[in-house]
Design an enzyme around this catalytic site. Structure first.
Site, PDB file in Angstrom:
ATOM      1  CG  ASP A  51      40.448  94.203  88.154  1.00  0.00           C
ATOM      2  OD1 ASP A  51      41.309  94.755  88.165  1.00  0.00           O
ATOM      3  OD2 ASP A  51      40.298  93.277  87.302  1.00  0.00           O
ATOM      4  CG  HIS A  52      43.374 100.285  90.956  1.00  0.00           C
ATOM      5  ND1 HIS A  52      42.956 101.256  90.076  1.00  0.00           N
ATOM      6  CD2 HIS A  52      43.684 100.690  92.282  1.00  0.00           C
ATOM      7  CE1 HIS A  52      43.095 102.544  91.037  1.00  0.00           C
ATOM      8  NE2 HIS A  52      43.454 102.054  92.251  1.00  0.00           N
ATOM      9  NE  ARG A  53      43.010  93.492  85.803  1.00  0.00           N
ATOM     10  CZ  ARG A  53      42.914  92.195  85.593  1.00  0.00           C
ATOM     11  NH1 ARG A  53      43.618  91.443  84.746  1.00  0.00           N
ATOM     12  NH2 ARG A  53      42.000  91.408  86.060  1.00  0.00           N
TER      13      ARG A  53
ATOM     14  CB  CYS B 174      37.093 102.154  87.677  1.00  0.00           C
ATOM     15  SG  CYS B 174      36.785 101.071  89.301  1.00  0.00           S
TER      16      CYS B 174
ATOM     17  N   PRO C 228      44.846  93.071  90.268  1.00  0.00           N
ATOM     18  CG  PRO C 228      45.370  94.926  88.967  1.00  0.00           C
ATOM     19  CD  PRO C 228      44.748  93.479  88.775  1.00  0.00           C
TER      20      PRO C 228
END
Length: 482
Positions: free
Chosen positions: A452-454, A456, A275
């Protein structure tokens, strides 16, 4: 005794499952030594010369130049002991046998072969030592130079039915499934009827030609005169079929394999699993360009290689990752864990004739700008000549993509899976800019960070990008962290 040994395409490492034959280095009938390169193959990572673990006479080759072979498929066969038998001395007074020698063998580690490939050693058998008359020496079976070893048929499901199919390559089976080609109805053109990719391609073309001919035949007159609407519909369907078949027959199909296929797989996986989000900023690079000019001027005309802009940006990235280690990580999806990586192995995108590759500068966090620049130059030259090893193309933790060399200002980078972020750099060009409260012409660059929004949130990503921009605008900022 002559023994024909089969050499299969070895596991070339890094999870590679197939390779394309680029160039054969030996012909059928040639005498090869242990560890002699016999074929040059191209994998999704690099060009590799494959050494043969056996010494003897080449009796058969499998695969033409340009064809793909899966790992474990037969590559060639070698008659081991043939050269020793042909060079036997006429003064020998006893029969000879060939036995393995434990003190010699291949020094190359090939997965599935190890390093102990036997060499042939002559041993004299004396009847008086065993106290019995010598048994007649069996005549070894002649070895046909052109006769290949039979390829076992693969067992698999084709179009819902079970049975043996004379095909080795999983790529050929997949291609047949995609085009609904029944492999049992094909006659293979390979050794012992082996079905090759060319056979499947020919079958696909035949089906397309038959569809074109069928669609081009004139439609029959309608039986019921009172149904003109049905006739019109039939004509429309026939016209559509003709156009579709013609387009399919003339369209160019380019296989996604080698480097292009590996890039496609990695980018698809990145988009489907990560994501990602992107933030960007424009930065005034005037001071950075001035600092670079001063560095190169100080080195003098013969003071060593020049420091490139890419090397300076790579050093800035290494310093930024030390402040924001969240972006130097990966995600273990099975364990649902973020894995923080201890060192910065910086990848940089390089465009070559073979496609886009990403060489990796190891331990970039321990190098200065000059060292990083020298390593980038070395890896770039290897990339251009196709000599990068798989190890030099893997293991990166963060990627720097300088697409400004293509004359574009900005882009949205796609993360190099399984990394967590990529920094994109556009071209540096003069633009109007407010500097010290006045309008001036400055050297401006756009920086884009996809993350990658997972691992940070936007605050961390924004902080990283802002630090990079501050170092670009004021290189002295970097000195505080060195």
């Amino acid at each position: 005794m002559v023994q024909v040994l089969e050499f299969k395409l070895p596991d070339l490492g890094e999870g590679l499952t197939e390779a394309e034959i680029v160039r054969w280095l030996v012909e059928v009938g040639d005498v090869v030594a242990i560890d002699q390169p016999v074929v040059e193959v191209e994998t999704a990572k690099a060009m590799v010369e494959v050494p043969c673990p056996y010494g003897g006479v080449v009796t058969a080759r499998f695969g033409e130049e340009g064809s793909e072979l899966p790992v474990g498929a037969p590559l060639l066969t070698v008659a081991v002991g043939a050269t020793e038998a042909s060079s036997a001395s006429p003064e020998d007074d006893g029969p000879a046998a060939v036995e393995p020698s434990g003190d010699s063998g291949s020094g190359n580690v090939l997965v599935g072969y190890g390093t102990g490939a036997p060499a042939a050693r002559r041993r004299r058998i004396r009847p008086e030592r065993v106290g019995a008359p010598a048994a007649p020496t069996p005549t070894p079976a002649p070895v046909s130079v052109a006769e290949p070893v039979a390829v076992p048929a693969a067992i698999g499901e084709v179009n819902g039915r079970q049975g043996p199919v004379a095909v080795v390559s999983p790529l050929v089976r997949r291609l047949a499934r995609q085009h609904e080609i029944d492999l049992r109805r094909l006659t293979g053109s390979g050794p012992d009827g082996l079905i090759l990719r060319a056979d499947v391609d020919s079958a696909i073309r035949r089906v397309a030609d038959e569809a074109t001919e069928t669609a081009a035949r004139p439609a029959a007159e309608p039986v019921v005169a009172e149904a003109p609407t049905a006739a019109v519909a039939s004509t429309a369907v026939a016209s559509t079929a003709v156009a579709s078949a013609a387009a399919s027959a003339t369209a160019e199909r380019i296989p996604l394999r080698g480097v292009r296929g590996a890039v496609a797989d990695k980018l698809t996986r990145s988009r489907s699993e990560i994501p990602d989000a992107t933030c960007w900023v424009d930065a005034d690079a005037t001071e950075l360009m001035a600092a670079r000019a001063a560095m190169n001027a100080a080195s003098g005309p013969s003071g060593g290689p020049k420091v490139s802009v890419l090397a300076l940006l790579a050093r800035i990235c290494a310093a930024a990752l030390a402040r924001y280690p969240e972006l130097n990580s990966t995600v273990d999806t099975a364990a649902r864990e973020i894995v923080r990586l201890p060192g910065v192995h910086l990848g940089f995108a390089a465009q070559t004739e073979r496609g886009l590759v990403v060489p990796v500068v190891r331990d970039a966090h321990t190098r200065n700008a000059e060292s990083i620049g020298a390593e980038i130059a070395r890896l770039t030259e290897l990339a251009r000549t196709g000599k990068l090893s798989p190890a030099q193309l893997t293991g990166g933790t963060f990627t720097l993509n300088n697409y400004g060399v293509f004359g574009v200002d900005g882009s949205t980078p796609i993360i190099n899976h399984p990394e967590a972020a990529m920094l994109g750099v556009g071209r540096i060009m003069p633009k109007p800019w407010v500097h010290n409260g006045e309008l001036a012409v400055r050297q401006v660059v756009q920086l884009s960070l996809t993350f990658d929004h997972r691992v940070c949130d936007g605050g961390t990503a924004g902080g990283f990008l802002r630090y990079v921009a501050d170092c670009v605008e004021q290189p002295a900022v970097l000195l505080r962290t060195l």
